[in-house]
Design a protein around this motif. Sequence first.
Motif, PDB file in Angstrom:
ATOM      1  N   ASN A  31       0.838  -1.206   0.000  1.00 53.42           N
ATOM      2  CA  ASN A  31       0.000   0.000   0.000  1.00 53.42           C
ATOM      3  C   ASN A  31       0.872   1.255   0.000  1.00 53.42           C
ATOM      4  OD1 ASN A  31      -2.642   1.291   0.175  1.00 53.42           O
ATOM      5  ND2 ASN A  31      -2.016   1.881   2.239  1.00 53.42           N
ATOM      6  N   HIS A  33       3.617   1.679  -1.330  1.00 55.33           N
ATOM      7  CA  HIS A  33       4.272   1.868  -2.624  1.00 55.33           C
ATOM      8  C   HIS A  33       3.282   1.804  -3.793  1.00 55.33           C
ATOM      9  CE1 HIS A  33       7.623   0.792   0.046  1.00 55.33           C
ATOM     10  NE2 HIS A  33       8.346   1.561  -0.756  1.00 55.33           N
ATOM     11  N   GLU A  34       2.010   2.012  -3.467  1.00 57.29           N
ATOM     12  CA  GLU A  34       0.938   2.075  -4.471  1.00 57.29           C
ATOM     13  C   GLU A  34       0.912   0.834  -5.362  1.00 57.29           C
ATOM     14  OE1 GLU A  34       2.014   5.992  -6.188  1.00 57.29           O
ATOM     15  OE2 GLU A  34       0.076   6.659  -5.398  1.00 57.29           O
ATOM     16  N   ASP A  37      -3.612  -3.023  -5.545  1.00 59.00           N
ATOM     17  CA  ASP A  37      -4.869  -2.813  -6.255  1.00 59.00           C
ATOM     18  C   ASP A  37      -5.963  -3.670  -5.616  1.00 59.00           C
ATOM     19  OD1 ASP A  37      -5.014  -5.471  -7.471  1.00 59.00           O
ATOM     20  OD2 ASP A  37      -3.400  -4.813  -8.785  1.00 59.00           O
TER      21      ASP A  37
END
Length: 659
Positions: A31, A33-34, A37
């Motif tokens: 999360n 580090h994006e 999903d």
Amino acid sequence: MATSFNEQFDLHGTWRREFALRLKLLAEWLNDHELLDAAVEERLRRLEAQVRVDKVMVAFVGEFSRGKSELINAIFFAGYGRRIMPASAGRTTMCPTEMSYDADVPPCLRLLPIETRLQPQALMEWRMVPEKWTRIDLNVHDPKQLAEALEKVAETRHVTPTEATALGFWQTETPEDNPTVNAQGLVEVPKWRHALINIAHPLLKQGLVILDTPGLNAIGAEPELTVSLIPQAHAVVFILGADTGVTKSDLAIWREHLVDDSIDASSRLVVLNKIDTLWDALSSPAQVQAQIERQQASTAEILGIPRQQVIPVSAQKGLVAKVTDDSALLELSCLSTLEDALSRGIMGQRQKMLGSAIFSGISDLQAETGRVIHMRRRDLTEQLMELEGLQGKNSAVIKNMRSRISQEQTEFDLGGAKIHAVRSVHLKLLREVFSLLGPTALKKEMAQLTQVLQQKGIKLGVKRAYGDTFERLRNNLRQVQSISAEIQVMLAATFRQLNGEYGFSLQAPTEPALDGYLHDLDLVERSHLQYLSLGNTFRLAQPEFADRLVRALSNRLRTIHETALGDLELWSKAAAAQLDVQLRERRRNFNRRLEAIDRIQQASGGLGERIDEIQAQKNNLNQLNTKLSELTGYLMTATDPARCAVTDVADASDVIELV
């Protein structure tokens, strides 16, 4: 020295807690580090729940007075220094008793009155109505109070034969199996239909569920026991008397409720209990051992199982040995041999299955997240090449570059209509799947069988209706398989096209395997066939029993359908999330490229700075990818608790360092 069941289960529980914590920390890292999903988040949530909430049920089955409760005391509760489950001479546990742990419920014993059998609700439905249960609070720190409270499961009441018939304990057609009528013309039946014990025993807290069942009459009269609870147990321990061997009623329980060629044979253990009754002062130890071995061989032959699955034991002597710390008596009781078989058989198989499922889930998660990192790295490489090509160029060239990127962005946005069309077809096909496996469809498929079972008197045509119902359910599942295959082909073709047109790295997720659910339907069908035999004709004629039967069946089938739909939903979400992520990443890439051109136009030194920034981002992505491989690689290695060195849970966070 062999690891006992308790020690093996304790090791398994420690591993599960640590593994769940590491999954949670991995989710936080993703999360930050994006990289988290919707599909990855759902997969992690399911994996964590599977590991943290994983239950292992061991069912103890046998006729009355075979020593089931004493065996449970010896294996699981000897640490209390006394008997916890009632295990005196004669009938003790009169109703099915489940022992487990729920942190949200105070330690207590809950008892469901036997009169609820006169109503159509299935056991699963009664669980949702706590006010109908008699509750007794338990003091887990007071063994005496605990044992006295649990004696309630042995309570009985006296009713007329007519009432006993309605409750399922009296069969006119088989008088030899009926309870004895006393001087007042009454018969003894259990006071309670089901018992739930919630205590914070160390093994129960780690996910063990113990099911103690009464004798043949009680098992046959409660459909949910044979349709849901016993078939879903990870192991069944079938208890016989070493002094009696396999009796007629023992054989009836074995054949009607426990024999199934599709079930792993290692999950069925047969215990020849009370071998101490064969210890004879007039016989030598060798003669006693020979007699035990003859009973062991005879039992294996009658039941049609390997001899090593028949384990001679003295539960009573084993309990005494543990309480008094008498190692010689413990060895004579052979209790350690049974614990070793439980440890190797149940826990070994359970850990293997859980480890395999987790390994597969982590592998998929690694692949999904790796694709996002790969796409980001490729976009940065393209940007770098693009910017390096502008070095030494004048402002007109840079302006034309910005115009070209804007045009690419516009064309990409126009391509969204094609993606939307694919999604519409995908959702339409998914709606068909949900219509075939949803609760409305199940109720419709069950209607014919329900109607036949609700006929008054003898049920004519019930076997045919039963077979037709299961054939329709199997056809529905096969139709779902066909639709999912169609979706898979469509996704694969669409993803290939999008990969070619836009340079995506989409990969259709693995189609869910639904054959296992067809197998589950076969198991449920076979477990129910016993109720359609000629011997159960009169029991089926009772409206209350027929209602309980169809409700128990519906609940079990609903669980199968819901689990299958969960797998299909995760598969669909994985495909949609991949597309969403790569669309989002591409749009971000366009914005970053335009922003870079604007910065270059505004500052003469901006080009070199931007090239350096992109190179640094590429290095960070390489580090992210290395860290992802390290973290997921560790988790996949740790799917085998036997090979995984258990570390202190408090230190688990040290494994995951933010990059």
